[in-house]
Design an enzyme around this catalytic site. Structure first.
Site, PDB file in Angstrom:
ATOM      1  N   TYR A 179      36.505  39.508  27.028  1.00  0.00           N
ATOM      2  CA  TYR A 179      35.666  39.029  28.124  1.00  0.00           C
ATOM      3  C   TYR A 179      34.202  39.357  27.823  1.00  0.00           C
ATOM      4  O   TYR A 179      33.708  40.449  28.124  1.00  0.00           O
ATOM      5  CB  TYR A 179      36.093  39.650  29.453  1.00  0.00           C
ATOM      6  CG  TYR A 179      37.549  39.445  29.819  1.00  0.00           C
ATOM      7  CD1 TYR A 179      38.317  38.449  29.198  1.00  0.00           C
ATOM      8  CD2 TYR A 179      38.162  40.240  30.777  1.00  0.00           C
ATOM      9  CE1 TYR A 179      39.651  38.266  29.528  1.00  0.00           C
ATOM     10  CE2 TYR A 179      39.496  40.055  31.115  1.00  0.00           C
ATOM     11  CZ  TYR A 179      40.232  39.083  30.485  1.00  0.00           C
ATOM     12  OH  TYR A 179      41.558  38.902  30.808  1.00  0.00           O
ATOM     13  N   PRO A 201      47.187  34.714  39.507  1.00  0.00           N
ATOM     14  CA  PRO A 201      48.189  34.901  40.573  1.00  0.00           C
ATOM     15  C   PRO A 201      48.033  33.969  41.759  1.00  0.00           C
ATOM     16  O   PRO A 201      48.993  33.795  42.518  1.00  0.00           O
ATOM     17  CB  PRO A 201      47.971  36.364  40.990  1.00  0.00           C
ATOM     18  CG  PRO A 201      46.525  36.619  40.705  1.00  0.00           C
ATOM     19  CD  PRO A 201      46.251  35.852  39.426  1.00  0.00           C
TER      20      PRO A 201
END
Length: 277
Positions: free
Chosen positions: A56, A203
């Protein structure tokens, strides 16, 4: 009553609803200031598990979290992932879990996060070009040296989990999983049987793809949002699930974390369970 806590590796207590930092912009300027505010607000609201990775921003996300949160409060865990390197490929990255690369990435993570030990370190992907025993052996050496507390894996199959557990103790698995994406249900079942933390990424992806469907209907009935329903379902679906929804906005963060207060009765859970069919 759904438990709000889980002990990763049997001893590392965290609140089950965490925060994924991948979406936080790290470049200098107003966007970075907003990212710092989001990370700090997450901790203010009780988040104790924050997920990042070397990939990241090639360390920039780790540095951002350290700037926002160091010195870390008691019980706050920042977990990171290693095993991916930059490349000249169109994707801009490649799997790279050679032992020397893993060691360098861990050393960099320790420096960027300003810690002496990473309590949970996850292998971002298993590298098919490197023997699994060599990849996990390198992480085990770092664990023996006290630089890593617990070892986790990401995007693996049940077979790979079984093979890995013959080499090292596995404390967590991070696979793609959501209400409408249950491809890795067998992996979740294996984790539940072994008491291994299961951290689903993406999610709440199902919330956006079901704008007029059953998730939205349940959300309307409960005066909640589809994202909150998706997270509440995950928390009630298995006691080993630790969702890590990510956002760069404080209002979305607060909305996500409010999902811990949303109860799905058996009838609504059954309606949502059947979406997998």
């Amino acid at each position: 009553m759904t438990s709000t806590m889980f002990h990763i590796g049997g001893d590392l207590g965290v609140r089950r609803l965490g925060f994924g930092a991948m979406r936080l912009p790290a470049e200098q300027g107003p966007a970075r200031e907003a990212s710092l505010a989001v990370a700090r607000r997450a901790v203010e609201l009780g988040v104790t598990l924050i997920d990042t990775a070397h990939m990241y921003g090639w360390g920039a996300n780790e540095e951002l979290l350290a700037e926002a949160l160091y010195p870390y409060g008691d019980g706050l865990i920042v977990t990171t992932k290693v095993g991916v390197s930059r490349s000249a490929s169109p994707a801009g990255w490649k799997l790279d879990a050679r032992p020397d690369v893993l060691r360098v990435q861990v050393e960099h993570a320790l420096r960027r996060l300003r810690v002496e030990r990473i309590e949970l370190l996850q292998l971002h992907r298993i590298d098919p070009e490197v023997l699994l025993a060599d990849q996990l052996g390198a992480l085990r050496e770092l664990q023996t040296e006290g630089k890593v507390g617990r070892i986790g894996l990401s995007e693996i199959s049940v077979t790979e989990l079984d093979q890995a557990r013959q080499i090292v103790d596995i404390a967590s698995v991070q696979n793609r999983y959501s209400l409408l994406d249950r491809e890795h249900e067998p992996v979740l079942a294996a984790c539940e049987a072994a008491g291994i933390a299961f951290l689903p990424w993406r999610p709440v992806a199902s919330a956006a793809s079901d704008a007029s469907g059953e998730i939205a209907a349940v959300a309307a009935e409960l005066n909640a949002t589809p994202a909150q329903v998706s997270l509440a379902w995950l928390l009630q679906h298995s006691p080993v699930i630790l969702p890590i929804p990510g956002t760069a906005r404080i209002d979305h963060l607060e909305e996500n974390l409010a999902a811990t207060r949303l109860h799905l009765d058996p009838a609504r859970r059954d309606r949502l369970d059947r979406l997998a069919e």
